[in-house]
Design a protein around this motif. Structure first.
Motif, PDB file in Angstrom:
ATOM      1  N   GLU A   1       0.254  -5.224  -0.538  1.00 14.18           N
ATOM      2  CA  GLU A   1       0.526  -6.592  -0.111  1.00 14.18           C
ATOM      3  C   GLU A   1      -0.328  -6.975   1.096  1.00 14.18           C
ATOM      4  O   GLU A   1      -0.869  -8.075   1.159  1.00 14.18           O
ATOM      5  N   ASN A   2      -0.440  -6.082   2.052  1.00 13.43           N
ATOM      6  CA  ASN A   2      -1.274  -6.342   3.222  1.00 13.43           C
ATOM      7  C   ASN A   2      -2.740  -6.519   2.840  1.00 13.43           C
ATOM      8  O   ASN A   2      -3.422  -7.395   3.376  1.00 13.43           O
TER       9      ASN A   2
ATOM     10  N   HIS B   1      -3.824  -7.563  -0.045  1.00 11.26           N
ATOM     11  CA  HIS B   1      -3.909  -8.835  -0.786  1.00 11.26           C
ATOM     12  C   HIS B   1      -3.958 -10.019   0.179  1.00 11.26           C
ATOM     13  O   HIS B   1      -4.733 -10.960  -0.021  1.00 11.26           O
ATOM     14  N   ARG B   2      -3.133  -9.971   1.232  1.00 11.28           N
ATOM     15  CA  ARG B   2      -3.088 -11.070   2.205  1.00 11.28           C
ATOM     16  C   ARG B   2      -4.333 -11.153   3.060  1.00 11.28           C
ATOM     17  O   ARG B   2      -4.773 -12.230   3.423  1.00 11.28           O
ATOM     18  N   THR B   3      -4.907 -10.007   3.399  1.00 12.61           N
ATOM     19  CA  THR B   3      -6.058 -10.021   4.306  1.00 12.61           C
ATOM     20  C   THR B   3      -7.384 -10.025   3.561  1.00 12.61           C
ATOM     21  O   THR B   3      -8.427 -10.208   4.186  1.00 12.61           O
ATOM     22  N   GLY B   4      -7.324  -9.823   2.252  1.00 17.91           N
ATOM     23  CA  GLY B   4      -8.539  -9.908   1.426  1.00 17.91           C
ATOM     24  C   GLY B   4      -9.439  -8.787   1.643  1.00 17.91           C
ATOM     25  O   GLY B   4     -10.541  -8.647   1.595  1.00 17.91           O
TER      26      GLY B   4
END
Length: 51
Positions: free
Chosen positions: A45-46, A48-51
């Motif tokens: 998830e981290n 995915h959020r930070t790309g």
């Protein structure tokens, strides 16, 4: 025991005992299956959020 460039065979009891204790210590410190899955989900998830 495998190493990067060769195999190492340990046969003396005092040496084997050392590696058995290391294995027990690692097993005790390892996450449970459920905790591992939770950890990986958080990391994913981290990422995915930070790309």
């Amino acid at each position: 025991m495998d190493t990067i460039t060769s195999d190492l065979v340990i046969t003396q009891n005092d040496q084997v005992g050392h590696y058995c204790q290391l294995h027990r210590d690692l097993a005790d410190a390892a996450l449970t299956t459920a905790d591992s899955l939770d950890f990986l989900a958080i990391v994913a998830e981290n990422l995915h959020r930070t790309g």
